[in-house]
Design a protein around this motif. Structure first.
Motif, PDB file in Angstrom:
ATOM      1  N   SER A 113      -1.173   1.398  -8.855  1.00 33.60           N
ATOM      2  CA  SER A 113      -2.157   2.483  -8.946  1.00 33.60           C
ATOM      3  C   SER A 113      -1.775   3.479 -10.045  1.00 33.60           C
ATOM      4  O   SER A 113      -0.591   3.621 -10.367  1.00 33.60           O
ATOM      5  CB  SER A 113      -2.248   3.204  -7.619  1.00 33.60           C
TER       6      SER A 113
ATOM      7  N   GLU B 156      -5.797  -6.623  -4.442  1.00 35.26           N
ATOM      8  CA  GLU B 156      -6.997  -7.169  -5.073  1.00 35.26           C
ATOM      9  C   GLU B 156      -7.387  -8.539  -4.528  1.00 35.26           C
ATOM     10  O   GLU B 156      -8.569  -8.885  -4.538  1.00 35.26           O
ATOM     11  CB  GLU B 156      -6.805  -7.265  -6.590  1.00 35.26           C
TER      12      GLU B 156
ATOM     13  N   ILE C 138       0.835  -1.203   0.000  1.00 32.71           N
ATOM     14  CA  ILE C 138       0.000   0.000   0.000  1.00 32.71           C
ATOM     15  C   ILE C 138       0.870   1.254   0.000  1.00 32.71           C
ATOM     16  O   ILE C 138       0.623   2.210  -0.747  1.00 32.71           O
ATOM     17  CB  ILE C 138      -0.946  -0.016   1.216  1.00 32.71           C
TER      18      ILE C 138
ATOM     19  N   ASP D  88       2.185   2.273  -3.297  1.00 31.08           N
ATOM     20  CA  ASP D  88       1.173   2.662  -4.289  1.00 31.08           C
ATOM     21  C   ASP D  88       0.607   1.481  -5.071  1.00 31.08           C
ATOM     22  O   ASP D  88       0.350   1.586  -6.276  1.00 31.08           O
ATOM     23  CB  ASP D  88       1.751   3.713  -5.241  1.00 31.08           C
TER      24      ASP D  88
ATOM     25  N   SER E 148      -1.908  -7.798  -6.462  1.00 34.68           N
ATOM     26  CA  SER E 148      -2.077  -6.358  -6.300  1.00 34.68           C
ATOM     27  C   SER E 148      -1.894  -5.684  -7.656  1.00 34.68           C
ATOM     28  O   SER E 148      -1.396  -6.278  -8.612  1.00 34.68           O
ATOM     29  CB  SER E 148      -1.089  -5.796  -5.289  1.00 34.68           C
TER      30      SER E 148
ATOM     31  N   LYS F 113      -2.618  -1.352  -5.107  1.00 42.50           N
ATOM     32  CA  LYS F 113      -3.958  -1.654  -4.623  1.00 42.50           C
ATOM     33  C   LYS F 113      -4.095  -3.160  -4.476  1.00 42.50           C
ATOM     34  O   LYS F 113      -3.883  -3.909  -5.429  1.00 42.50           O
ATOM     35  CB  LYS F 113      -5.011  -1.126  -5.607  1.00 42.50           C
TER      36      LYS F 113
END
Length: 248
Positions: free
Chosen positions: A248, A208, A201, A204, A245, A206
């Motif tokens: 972003s 999933e 995180i 940067d 992940s 996300k």
């Protein structure tokens, strides 16, 4: 980056590479874990640019080549592993580029280039997790996927003794350690699951999907049973975790 740990691990992997040739590559994510055939985390890889962190003998890259990947890139600390991967992928349909390098360094890998970066049971060997994740973020295109698996943080902290599970190491304890199941001197890193998630995180990504399931078919148990991975432990706690992940 701990250069002494890298030196020790490079020597250890150069010596042990033959023993791990083709061990647990895609579609497997690790011992007693669900497979990519079940999870479908990668999706359709046709024409995608793929980079593997800790590519080993190249068998996961071969799996993706057989599914039509556009480009195959990989890096590994061990020259023995890279040599084996080059031989295995000599006739690959996709272009192949392999680097002998620790994952903490960028040996010449382009930025904002890859659709998917992945690592199958290798990320725990990094001596600098934050730097490695920063590198992965740099390599990926915006919206690109990072998928990796590693031994579950609880598995190393619990022992199966006489039919009883005993926790003999604090879950809060993090840092380097010598894995008791590794025959050569080797230094791995112990982190909490939350540390992996939070560092992703912070870099940067996300999150999933987090997978902590086990696969305990007769075939799985026979293929993976040894003094470290066992049915007795895996029926009570996951041997591996898998995390998907997106940049972003």
């Amino acid at each position: 980056m701990n250069t002494e740990s890298l030196r020790v691990n490079k020597q250890s992997w150069d010596e042990a590479a033959e023993r791990f040739y083709g061990r647990n590559p895609l579609p497997e994510y690790g011992p007693l874990a669900p497979t990519e055939d079940e999870l479908k985390l990668f999706g359709d890889v046709r024409n995608l640019k793929m980079l593997e962190i800790g590519c080993g003998s190249g068998h996961s890259l071969k799996y993706l080549d057989q599914r039509g990947a556009g480009e195959l890139w990989g890096l590994d600390l061990s020259i023995t592993q890279i040599t084996a991967a080059k031989a295995l992928l000599e006739n690959a349909a996709s272009p192949v580029r392999l680097f002998e390098s620790p994952m903490e360094n960028n040996p010449g890998i382009p930025a904002d280039y890859f659709d998917i970066v992945f690592s199958i049971y290798a990320l725990g060997w990094t001596t600098d997790l934050e730097k490695t994740l920063s590198n992965v973020h740099q390599y990926l295109k915006p919206g690109g996927l990072f998928i990796f698996s590693w031994e579950h943080p609880m598995y190393n902290r619990i022992r199966a003794k006489g039919g009883v599970l005993l926790m003999d190491k604090s879950y809060h304890e993090e840092g380097s350690y010598q894995h008791e199941a590794w025959s050569q001197p080797a230094i791995m890193q112990q982190y909490k699951l939350g540390t992996y998630i939070n560092l992703l995180i912070e870099n940067d990504f996300k999150i999933e999907k987090v997978v902590e399931d086990v696969s305990l078919s007769d075939e799985d148990i026979q293929r993976h049973a040894n003094r470290w991975y066992s049915y007795d432990k895996a029926k009570a706690l996951p041997a591996a975790f898998i995390l998907k992940s997106r940049k972003s």
